[in-house]
Structures are given as structure tokens and as C-alpha cells.
Motif scaffolding. Structure first.
Motif, PDB file in Angstrom:
ATOM      1  N   LEU A  66       0.809  -1.213   0.000  1.00  0.00           N
ATOM      2  CA  LEU A  66       0.000   0.000   0.000  1.00  0.00           C
ATOM      3  C   LEU A  66       0.844   1.265   0.000  1.00  0.00           C
ATOM      4  CD1 LEU A  66      -2.788  -0.958   2.580  1.00  0.00           C
ATOM      5  CD2 LEU A  66      -2.845  -1.162   0.090  1.00  0.00           C
ATOM      6  N   SER A  67       2.005   1.233   0.626  1.00  0.00           N
ATOM      7  CA  SER A  67       2.851   2.423   0.662  1.00  0.00           C
ATOM      8  C   SER A  67       4.292   2.014   0.914  1.00  0.00           C
ATOM      9  CB  SER A  67       2.391   3.405   1.753  1.00  0.00           C
ATOM     10  OG  SER A  67       2.620   2.860   3.041  1.00  0.00           O
ATOM     11  N   VAL A  68       5.206   2.827   0.371  1.00  0.00           N
ATOM     12  CA  VAL A  68       6.642   2.656   0.583  1.00  0.00           C
ATOM     13  C   VAL A  68       7.205   4.027   0.920  1.00  0.00           C
ATOM     14  CG1 VAL A  68       8.841   1.911  -0.377  1.00  0.00           C
ATOM     15  CG2 VAL A  68       6.736   0.753  -1.062  1.00  0.00           C
ATOM     16  N   GLU A  69       7.995   4.089   1.979  1.00  0.00           N
ATOM     17  CA  GLU A  69       8.616   5.340   2.401  1.00  0.00           C
ATOM     18  C   GLU A  69      10.131   5.151   2.512  1.00  0.00           C
ATOM     19  OE1 GLU A  69       4.974   7.019   5.234  1.00  0.00           O
ATOM     20  OE2 GLU A  69       6.821   6.251   6.114  1.00  0.00           O
ATOM     21  N   PHE A  70      10.866   6.123   1.971  1.00  0.00           N
ATOM     22  CA  PHE A  70      12.316   6.182   2.205  1.00  0.00           C
ATOM     23  C   PHE A  70      12.542   6.932   3.508  1.00  0.00           C
ATOM     24  CE2 PHE A  70      16.074   8.860   2.144  1.00  0.00           C
ATOM     25  CZ  PHE A  70      17.083   7.926   1.958  1.00  0.00           C
ATOM     26  N   ARG A  71      13.371   6.357   4.373  1.00  0.00           N
ATOM     27  CA  ARG A  71      13.632   6.983   5.664  1.00  0.00           C
ATOM     28  C   ARG A  71      15.132   6.963   5.944  1.00  0.00           C
ATOM     29  NH1 ARG A  71       8.972   6.625  10.092  1.00  0.00           N
ATOM     30  NH2 ARG A  71       7.166   6.808   8.732  1.00  0.00           N
ATOM     31  N   GLU A  72      15.583   8.065   6.518  1.00  0.00           N
ATOM     32  CA  GLU A  72      16.972   8.196   6.957  1.00  0.00           C
ATOM     33  C   GLU A  72      16.983   9.196   8.098  1.00  0.00           C
ATOM     34  OE1 GLU A  72      21.467   8.950   5.145  1.00  0.00           O
ATOM     35  OE2 GLU A  72      19.701   9.475   3.967  1.00  0.00           O
ATOM     36  N   GLY A  73      17.051   8.679   9.339  1.00  0.00           N
ATOM     37  CA  GLY A  73      16.927   9.561  10.485  1.00  0.00           C
ATOM     38  C   GLY A  73      15.533  10.166  10.533  1.00  0.00           C
ATOM     39  N   ALA A  74      15.466  11.500  10.565  1.00  0.00           N
ATOM     40  CA  ALA A  74      14.180  12.194  10.589  1.00  0.00           C
ATOM     41  C   ALA A  74      13.603  12.424   9.198  1.00  0.00           C
ATOM     42  CB  ALA A  74      14.323  13.535  11.305  1.00  0.00           C
ATOM     43  N   THR A  75      14.333  12.068   8.142  1.00  0.00           N
ATOM     44  CA  THR A  75      13.864  12.275   6.773  1.00  0.00           C
ATOM     45  C   THR A  75      12.844  11.213   6.396  1.00  0.00           C
ATOM     46  OG1 THR A  75      15.990  13.230   6.143  1.00  0.00           O
ATOM     47  CG2 THR A  75      14.558  12.466   4.361  1.00  0.00           C
ATOM     48  N   VAL A  76      11.715  11.640   5.862  1.00  0.00           N
ATOM     49  CA  VAL A  76      10.652  10.741   5.391  1.00  0.00           C
ATOM     50  C   VAL A  76      10.221  11.221   4.014  1.00  0.00           C
ATOM     51  CG1 VAL A  76       8.359   9.808   5.816  1.00  0.00           C
ATOM     52  CG2 VAL A  76       9.846  10.324   7.746  1.00  0.00           C
ATOM     53  N   VAL A  77      10.318  10.336   3.002  1.00  0.00           N
ATOM     54  CA  VAL A  77       9.901  10.667   1.641  1.00  0.00           C
ATOM     55  C   VAL A  77       9.093   9.499   1.093  1.00  0.00           C
ATOM     56  CG1 VAL A  77      10.613  11.426  -0.650  1.00  0.00           C
ATOM     57  CG2 VAL A  77      12.026  11.991   1.336  1.00  0.00           C
ATOM     58  N   GLU A  78       7.915   9.801   0.564  1.00  0.00           N
ATOM     59  CA  GLU A  78       7.024   8.770   0.046  1.00  0.00           C
ATOM     60  C   GLU A  78       7.385   8.400  -1.394  1.00  0.00           C
ATOM     61  OE1 GLU A  78       3.316  10.724   0.431  1.00  0.00           O
ATOM     62  OE2 GLU A  78       3.112  10.346   2.590  1.00  0.00           O
ATOM     63  N   PHE A  79       7.305   7.116  -1.696  1.00  0.00           N
ATOM     64  CA  PHE A  79       7.494   6.641  -3.065  1.00  0.00           C
ATOM     65  C   PHE A  79       6.244   6.937  -3.889  1.00  0.00           C
ATOM     66  CE2 PHE A  79      11.170   4.756  -1.503  1.00  0.00           C
ATOM     67  CZ  PHE A  79      11.818   3.981  -2.451  1.00  0.00           C
ATOM     68  N   ASP A  80       6.426   6.993  -5.208  1.00  0.00           N
ATOM     69  CA  ASP A  80       5.298   7.111  -6.123  1.00  0.00           C
ATOM     70  C   ASP A  80       4.774   5.716  -6.453  1.00  0.00           C
ATOM     71  OD1 ASP A  80       5.557   9.880  -6.248  1.00  0.00           O
ATOM     72  OD2 ASP A  80       7.062   9.738  -7.824  1.00  0.00           O
ATOM     73  N   PRO A  81       3.521   5.407  -6.150  1.00  0.00           N
ATOM     74  CA  PRO A  81       2.992   4.073  -6.461  1.00  0.00           C
ATOM     75  C   PRO A  81       2.779   3.902  -7.952  1.00  0.00           C
ATOM     76  CG  PRO A  81       1.247   5.462  -5.599  1.00  0.00           C
ATOM     77  CD  PRO A  81       2.512   6.267  -5.495  1.00  0.00           C
ATOM     78  N   PRO A  82       2.913   2.688  -8.465  1.00  0.00           N
ATOM     79  CA  PRO A  82       2.670   2.460  -9.897  1.00  0.00           C
ATOM     80  C   PRO A  82       1.196   2.637 -10.230  1.00  0.00           C
ATOM     81  CG  PRO A  82       3.066   0.391  -8.758  1.00  0.00           C
ATOM     82  CD  PRO A  82       3.354   1.470  -7.776  1.00  0.00           C
ATOM     83  N   ALA A  83       0.934   3.134 -11.439  1.00  0.00           N
ATOM     84  CA  ALA A  83      -0.448   3.377 -11.872  1.00  0.00           C
ATOM     85  C   ALA A  83      -1.228   2.070 -11.919  1.00  0.00           C
ATOM     86  CB  ALA A  83      -0.448   4.043 -13.249  1.00  0.00           C
ATOM     87  N   GLY A  84      -2.471   2.144 -11.463  1.00  0.00           N
ATOM     88  CA  GLY A  84      -3.349   0.979 -11.503  1.00  0.00           C
ATOM     89  C   GLY A  84      -3.177   0.006 -10.358  1.00  0.00           C
ATOM     90  N   SER A  85      -2.278   0.288  -9.419  1.00  0.00           N
ATOM     91  CA  SER A  85      -2.046  -0.617  -8.301  1.00  0.00           C
ATOM     92  C   SER A  85      -2.971  -0.274  -7.140  1.00  0.00           C
ATOM     93  CB  SER A  85      -0.589  -0.536  -7.844  1.00  0.00           C
ATOM     94  OG  SER A  85      -0.306   0.756  -7.333  1.00  0.00           O
ATOM     95  N   ARG A  86      -3.024  -1.171  -6.148  1.00  0.00           N
ATOM     96  CA  ARG A  86      -3.811  -0.900  -4.952  1.00  0.00           C
ATOM     97  C   ARG A  86      -3.242   0.308  -4.212  1.00  0.00           C
ATOM     98  NH1 ARG A  86      -8.618  -2.777  -4.912  1.00  0.00           N
ATOM     99  NH2 ARG A  86      -8.585  -2.426  -2.666  1.00  0.00           N
TER     100      ARG A  86
END
Length: 288
Positions: free
Chosen positions: A121-141
Motif C-alpha cells: 500500500l505504501s513505501v517510504e524512504f527513511r533516513e533519520g528524521a527524513t521521510v519521503v514517500e514513493f510514487d505508487p505504480p499506476a493501476g495498483s492498490r
């Protein structure tokens, strides 16, 4: 194949690729999966719950691969919620379980969230306090979830809140449905005829019991002071008695607020990346 991606300004393109052994072996003949001859179909955003459950039952195991700048870092034998280190140790000739125990949160890592059907449902890149959301592929849940959350600020808070309630909702179900289930069982038992079952008696055995010597030790008589504890307030007694009800609710609210905060952090970080990229570009390129 389902590919989640994030273009990191320092590490390059980060990809989380989900598919089956047959999908991966078509790109890399050295893929270590054992079910390379079996094909499967990933659930789409418009798939019904029944269709998704059938796919989950009939499909071969889903695999997951993490790449950074085109180089394979990890290969996993399943998809589920976990914190996974971003960079691997170079051992890619076998499939790892996506456990992620002991992942250093100060170092670059990925936080994956999957539902009960192991759909990402979601993927996040994290490094310490840094949080960045991935872009989900089109048509996916995951893309459908992202679209629902972006439709309003309220849904962005309520959807993670509902997911958090679902994780602790078993307690609510037990408390609400437990009495009804016990009544149903009692009613069904009342419909059964009364059987006279034979009485079984175990043989009586007299085993010798050793007599231990008695030791009489004088114990000191201590006068303990009397403590007058204050009475517990009614609201505190209610919280203690019904903790299985309010704890999942509080957990859901906290998860919803944390998800909203992380989304704002992600948007701020992506905006900073874009500003830095624009500042480092050649001014001559901007005027062409």
C-alpha cells in the motif's frame, strides 16, 4: 510486474519491484526463485475483494526486489509490512525473508506497509528524521489508496486512522461479538439432546508421603505503618476496565496524525530536492 520508484538526489533511482519468479527470471536468468515456470496475476486497483482473495490463493508466491541506481540490493521471498535496510551486503544468490529486525533507523532504509492480503500500500524512504514517500505504480492498490488520500485532507487522516483501528480492532470485535457468540453457542447447545454418559472413575491409589521434619523458627513481629491510599477517580477506573476498547481507538488516532505529519515532511523534502536541483542547473540551460 509492479514497480515503486523514488528518484533520490544522492543515491539515484530507488526501486521496489514486485512480481513472480517467472517475471524476474525473464530479466535475469540467475534469479534464485524455484517457481520460475509458474505465472501469476497481480491484483489491480479495480479488483474486487473476491477476485483478490482468489488471486492470493491461486498465484505462486510474490517476490520483491530492491534496486538502487540499477544495482540489486535485496531479493525477498514475500511481501509484507516491514522496515528494510536500503543497501545490501552483496549476497543476492538467495531470497531473504522481509523481516527487517534490527534495522538501523538512522541509516537509509525503507518502510513498507502491506494489507492482510500482502498487497503493498505504501513505501517510504527513511533516513533519520527524513521521510519521503514513493510514487505508487499506476493501476495498483497503492495508487488507489494514494488517490483516495489526495482527494481531501480529511481522508488523508482518516484512512491511516482506520488502518490503525483495523490492527487493534480484534479487541473491539471480541468485546462486541463475544457475548453474542456465547449466546449463540448456548442456544445451539440447548438444541442438543441430553445424553447420559457413563461415569469414569480413576482407580484410587494410596502413595506413601514422606514426613518432613518441622522447623519452628521464631519470626519477628513488625508493626507496619498504616497507609491510607486515595480513592481512584471514576474516569480512571473506567479506563482501566475498558482499556481494550479505548486503546485501539487511541492507536488509530495517533497513526492517522503521524501519517499526516509524515506526508507533510515528504512534500517538504521533495520540494527541497527540486529547489536544490534547480539551483545546481546551468543558467544557460534554463534560458535555452
Amino acid at each position: 510486474m509492479e514497480i515503486w520508484s523514488l528518484d533520490h538526489p544522492e543515491y539515484g533511482l530507488i526501486e521496489v519491484r514486485i512480481g513472480f519468479d517467472s517475471d524476474f527470471v525473464a530479466e535475469d536468468p540467475s534469479w534464485p526463485g524455484e517457481e520460475t515456470t509458474k505465472t501469476g496475476t497481480l491484483a489491480r486497483a479495480d479488483s474486487s475483494l473476491v477476485q483478490r482473495a482468489k488471486l492470493r490463493f491461486h498465484n505462486p508466491p510474490e517476490r520483491m526486489e530492491v534496486r538502487v541506481a540499477g544495482e540489486v540490493q535485496h531479493r525477498y521471498n514475500d511481501v509484507n509490512s516491514a522496515r528494510l535496510p536500503l543497501f545490501g551486503d552483496g549476497a543476492k544468490n538467495e531470497l531473504e525473508p522481509p523481516v527487517g529486525l534490527g534495522t538501523d533507523r538512522q541509516k537509509p532504509h525503507l518502510k513498507l506497509q502491506a494489507n492482510s492480503l500482502d498487497e503493498l500500500l505504501s513505501v517510504e524512504f527513511r533516513e533519520g528524521a527524513t521521510v519521503v514517500e514513493f510514487d505508487p505504480p499506476a493501476g495498483s492498490r497503492g495508487a488507489r489508496r494514494r488517490e483516495s488520500m489526495e482527494s481531501s485532507e480529511l481522508k488523508r487522516t482518516l484512512i491511516p486512522m482506520a488502518e490503525g483501528l483495523g490492527k487493534g480492532g480484534w479487541a473491539l470485535a471480541v468485546l462486541v461479538l463475544g457475548p453474542l457468540f456465547s449466546r449463540l453457542i448456548g442456544w445451539l447447545l440447548g438444541l442438543l439432546p441430553d445424553w447420559d454418559l457413563p461415569e469414569w472413575r480413576l482407580p484410587q491409589m494410596d502413595l506413601p508421603v514422606p514426613e518432613l521434619p518441622s522447623v519452628d523458627l521464631p519470626l519477628p513481629n513488625i508493626d507496619w505503618p498504616d497507609f491510607n491510599l486515595p480513592e481512584i477517580p471514576e474516569w480512571m477506573a473506567w479506563l482501566a476496565e475498558y482499556s481494550k476498547i479505548w486503546v485501539p481507538v487511541v492507536v488509530g488516532i495517533v497513526l492517522g496524525l503521524v501519517a499526516l505529519r509524515n506526508h507533510r515532511r515528504s512534500e517538504q523534502e521533495k520540494a527541497a530536492w527540486q529547489d536544490n536541483q534547480a539551483a545546481t542547473q546551468d543558467p544557460g540551460e534554463l534560458t535555452d
